[in-house]
Design an enzyme around this catalytic site. Structure first.
Site, PDB file in Angstrom:
ATOM      1  N   ASP A 476       0.937  -1.453  -0.253  1.00 53.92           N
ATOM      2  CA  ASP A 476       0.062  -0.164  -0.033  1.00 53.92           C
ATOM      3  C   ASP A 476       0.944   1.435   0.060  1.00 53.92           C
ATOM      4  O   ASP A 476       2.250   1.263   0.396  1.00 53.92           O
ATOM      5  CB  ASP A 476      -0.968   0.013   1.416  1.00 53.92           C
ATOM      6  CG  ASP A 476      -2.079   0.529   0.945  1.00 53.92           C
ATOM      7  OD1 ASP A 476      -2.283   1.409  -0.017  1.00 53.92           O
ATOM      8  OD2 ASP A 476      -3.049   0.280   1.957  1.00 53.92           O
ATOM      9  N   ASP A 546     -10.793   2.334  -3.308  1.00 54.03           N
ATOM     10  CA  ASP A 546     -11.393   1.896  -1.933  1.00 54.03           C
ATOM     11  C   ASP A 546     -12.731   2.136  -1.991  1.00 54.03           C
ATOM     12  O   ASP A 546     -13.213   1.742  -0.904  1.00 54.03           O
ATOM     13  CB  ASP A 546     -10.617   2.950  -0.641  1.00 54.03           C
ATOM     14  CG  ASP A 546      -9.404   2.671  -0.256  1.00 54.03           C
ATOM     15  OD1 ASP A 546      -8.905   1.270  -0.574  1.00 54.03           O
ATOM     16  OD2 ASP A 546      -8.838   3.342   0.587  1.00 54.03           O
TER      17      ASP A 546
HETATM   18  C1  DGJ Z   1      -5.712   1.879   2.158  1.00 52.77           C
HETATM   19  C2  DGJ Z   1      -6.092   0.724   1.296  1.00 52.77           C
HETATM   20  O1  DGJ Z   1      -6.612   1.093   0.089  1.00 52.77           O
HETATM   21  C3  DGJ Z   1      -7.143   0.018   1.857  1.00 52.77           C
HETATM   22  O2  DGJ Z   1      -7.590  -1.154   1.185  1.00 52.77           O
HETATM   23  C4  DGJ Z   1      -6.611  -0.513   3.205  1.00 52.77           C
HETATM   24  O3  DGJ Z   1      -5.642  -1.603   2.933  1.00 52.77           O
HETATM   25  C5  DGJ Z   1      -6.050   0.615   4.110  1.00 52.77           C
HETATM   26  N1  DGJ Z   1      -5.148   1.567   3.329  1.00 52.77           N
HETATM   27  C6  DGJ Z   1      -5.664   0.209   5.371  1.00 52.77           C
HETATM   28  O4  DGJ Z   1      -4.719   1.196   5.884  1.00 52.77           O
END
Ligand code: DGJ
Length: 726
Positions: A476, A546
């Site tokens: 990430d 997200d």
């Molecule tokens: C952002 C990501 O896009 C989410 O899927 C998740 O992993 C969060 N970060 C975790 O902090």
């Protein structure tokens, strides 16, 4: 299909199945662009010049009668008569800020060279041919090599540029683009993918106005805001017809795709690293390599353009073993638990997920340091044994015993100010000595340009990843870069840090993926904030957004598919009401839309009702049945959700056209109006059988009259039609 040089006329002609790309060397060595478009014969294109404007306001070089200000060119210079967007700006030791690009020699080589420090398109020697044009700026003492590679079976040219200081002194590169192409007297539309967190890849199509229009990022990453992709097209080009040209940069940092339409209606497209905050010093003998950019051309609209990119990225960029291997069906803990879990929770999820037929449990954020919220611990990549009391190896063992694989989340490029790492190495984060640092999601960015930071991350990650059977990593990246500097570089070189960060990232990823070749790495940047072709080298799949709301995902996944294959588009079935939008959509619809990507789950399996569990089990059987068709078939976008908010239809067709899967979803109620959806990509004269109803249709009936979906009228209704050729 080939690259040919006509030495008499000094014309280079690049040909693929569908397009020609032609350039000519002028009498005094300027590289003039002649043509890029539908394949044409080997005519002498000397007549195709634009000598219109040369006067005091559009000056001509001393040795030519034309003005570079109006002449279409291959790689534009600056301060030497062309006032339009430049491709290369050199600041010489005497402070002069100018450049000139003149042909010296060329070679046509078999195969496609690989870049040393950056991801590049690869191909077998018998698949690709490369033209290398060596040019020179004799005044700046720079050798400039322009690379054009074609992969014979695809309609693409991969371009990049390498510059070398061939003098004794030092100069500074203030701009160094990967490509430039000039279209003569034209009137095109431009299509781009813009967005933000949770709303990535909106498709916007505009008329290209006079002046300069730039699609760019200054965020240190390719960004949610603008994907490094642009298409230009005929005004009347559609999904299935018309000339469309694509430009996609293989770069994960600051970039710019600049389009300039001038008073003659010439259009220049320059792609490359953003020149903002870019200042690269080259001493005698040193070289600078640009990232690659992929040019694609389709005479048959946007759909074909996308399918070319899909084929390219499925077969010619990823080094991962998982590029062609069937990926595991995963469930991710994020929306189910956020930071609130223990090893017992994770094991419980694994048990329930296994019963559904899911294969891999991914433990998302919150397993390390003292990470119980997003305020701490990034950088402290050791297991939080208060949460995972059994320790990681024991927990993973139990998960494996259940019959599930195990994956884990990392955000390696970040550091929390509240962390052990920050106490030890505050100097490792991006910072400027004279200014306070900006926080983004309560965190700073590690300076990956520093070798010691790369080494720390490599060591600390491999220690955990080798401690037990971990088969998947979600990588990430949740903020953009600010305070970008490098204390120990001289002032004159501070403009190198943004680019060196990206090189540091690639270097770390290269090492980790070499060391751990069995692991499937999935990219993520708060969703699709760094969804670019360069990272496909390491991440064969990327979490697309997200926003997991099914209706929203229709547009997001559609936009992402303009350049990227479905096999790369991470998509999960999530909870309802949806955590981002509050919307409740039927499970059937959520599953149908997630299956138009990598497919997976992001919900608590414990909360599913028995009826939902039975449904999920059946869907998973279908996922296996259609996996090959969806991931290795060709995508046809039958409707455009940016124009039609009512329903969405997508089709996958097998390469031999003997199977097709159509997914139809009602995204907004549409009563009374009939809906026929015309299919694409089938054999006209073959008969296809709907394998559920037994009804048979000719291919041309399906493609001209279409399937009748009129009976599906309510928001959230969805259906799949699976056809086999008989
Ligand atoms: C952002 C990501 O896009 C989410 O899927 C998740 O992993 C969060 N970060 C975790 O902090």
């Amino acid at each position: 299909m080939s690259i040919i040089f006509n030495s008499e006329k000094k014309i280079f002609s690049i040909k693929t199945a569908d397009f020609s790309y032609i350039m000519q060397i002028s009498d005094s060595g300027y590289l003039l662009h002649k043509y890029f478009g539908k394949a044409i014969g080997d005519d002498d294109l000397s007549f195709a010049t634009l000598e219109v404007a040369h006067a005091s306001f559009s000056p001509n070089p001393a040795d030519e009668s034309f003005s570079l200000d109006s002449m279409p060119q291959e790689y534009s210079a600056s301060q030497t008569g062309d006032f339009r967007v430049s491709s290369v700006d050199i600041k010489s030791a005497n402070g002069e800020y100018a450049s000139e690009v003149k042909y010296v020699s060329h070679e046509i080589i078999t195969g496609k060279p690989q870049l040393k420090d950056m991801p590049s398109i690869f191909a077998e020697n018998d698949e690709a041919t490369t033209l290398v044009l060596t040019c020179e700026d004799v005044y700046a003492k720079a050798e400039i090599k322009l690379y054009y590679s074609i992969i014979e079976k695809l309609n693409i040219i991969v371009r990049s540029v390498k510059i070398k200081n061939i003098g004794d002194g030092t100069f500074h590169l203030m701009k160094m683009a990967s490509s430039c192409v000039d279209f003569c007297a034209c009137d095109f539309d431009m299509t781009q993918l813009y967005g933000t967190w949770s709303k990535e890849c909106n498709v916007e199509r505009i008329n290209i106005p006079q002046g300069i229009h730039s699609i760019a990022s200054r965020r240190g990453s390719s960004s949610h805001q603008h994907n490094p992709f642009v298409a230009i097209s005929d005004k009347d080009a559609t999904e299935t017809s018309g000339n469309v040209y694509g430009f996609n940069l293989l770069y994960s940092g600051n970039f710019a795709i600049e389009l300039e339409r001038d008073y003659l209606d010439n259009l220049r497209v320059v792609c490359g690293i953003n020149s903002w905050n870019f200042d690269f010093e080259l001493s005698s003998g040193e070289e600078f390599q640009t990232p690659e950019v992929v040019f694609t051309y389709s005479p048959n609209g946007f759909g074909e353009l996308s399918r070319t990119y899909h084929k390219l990225y499925k077969n010619h960029i990823s080094k991962s073993k998982w590029a062609h291997k069937k990926r595991p069906l995963l469930i991710n803990t994020w929306e189910a638990a956020y930071f609130n879990f223990t090893d017992e929770t994770i094991i419980e999820y694994a048990k329930h997920a296994k019963e559904l037929g899911i294969e891999l449990l991914v433990m998302d954020d919150g397993w390390f340091g003292k990470r119980n919220n997003d305020k701490t611990s990034l950088g402290d990549w050791f297991v939080n044994t208060e949460k995972l009391k059994k320790g990681l190896p024991k927990m993973v063992e139990e998960i494996n015993e259940i019959g599930m694989d195990f994956g884990i989340w990392y955000e390696p490029e970040m550091i929390s100010p509240v962390s052990e790492l920050y106490k030890k190495h505050p100097e490792w984060c991006m910072h400027m000595s004279a200014r306070p640092n900006c926080l983004g999601r309560n965190q700073y960015v590690l300076n990956l340009a520093l070798k010691e930071v790369q080494d720390y991350l490599f060591d600390v990650m491999t220690e955990v990843l080798k401690s037990c059977n971990i088969t998947y990593v979600k990588w990430d990246f949740n903020r953009n870069l600010t305070n970008v500097s490098m204390e120990d570089l001289p002032n004159s070189e501070k403009g190198e840090t943004f680019h060196r960060y990206v090189l540091g990232l690639y270097s770390l990823l290269e090492r980790l993926t070499d060391e751990l070749p069995e692991i499937l790495f999935e990219g993520c940047s708060g969703g699709g904030g760094r969804f670019d072709p360069a990272l496909l080298r390491y991440f064969p799949q990327n979490w697309a957004s997200d926003d997991t709301d099914a209706v929203e995902r229709i547009q997001i996944q559609y936009g992402t598919s303009m350049a990227y294959p479905v096999s790369a588009i991470g998509s999960h079935v999530s909870n309802c009401p949806n955590h981002q939008t509050g919307r409740t959509s039927p499970l059937k619809m959520r599953s149908a839309i997630a299956m138009m990507g990598t497919y997976g789950f992001e919900l608590s399996p414990l909360k599913l009702t028995d009826e939902e569990k039975d449904f999920v089990k059946e869907e998973i059987k279908l996922y296996h049945k259609y996996y090959d068709l969806i991931n290795n078939g060709e995508l046809y976008r039958l409707t455009n959700p940016f124009e039609n908010p009512y329903y969405c239809a997508t089709e996958f067709v097998s390469p031999s056209k003997d199977k097709a899967l159509v997914t139809y979803v009602v995204s907004r109620s549409r009563r009374l109006k009939p809906v026929f959806v015309k299919l694409q990509g089938l054999n006209e004269h073959s008969k296809y059988k709907d394998m559920d109803t037994g009804i048979c249709y000719f291919g041309d009936t399906l493609m001209n009259l279409g399937l009748n979906f009129s009976k599906y009228t309510d928001e959230g209704e969805s259906v799949r039609v699976y056809l086999e050729e008989i």
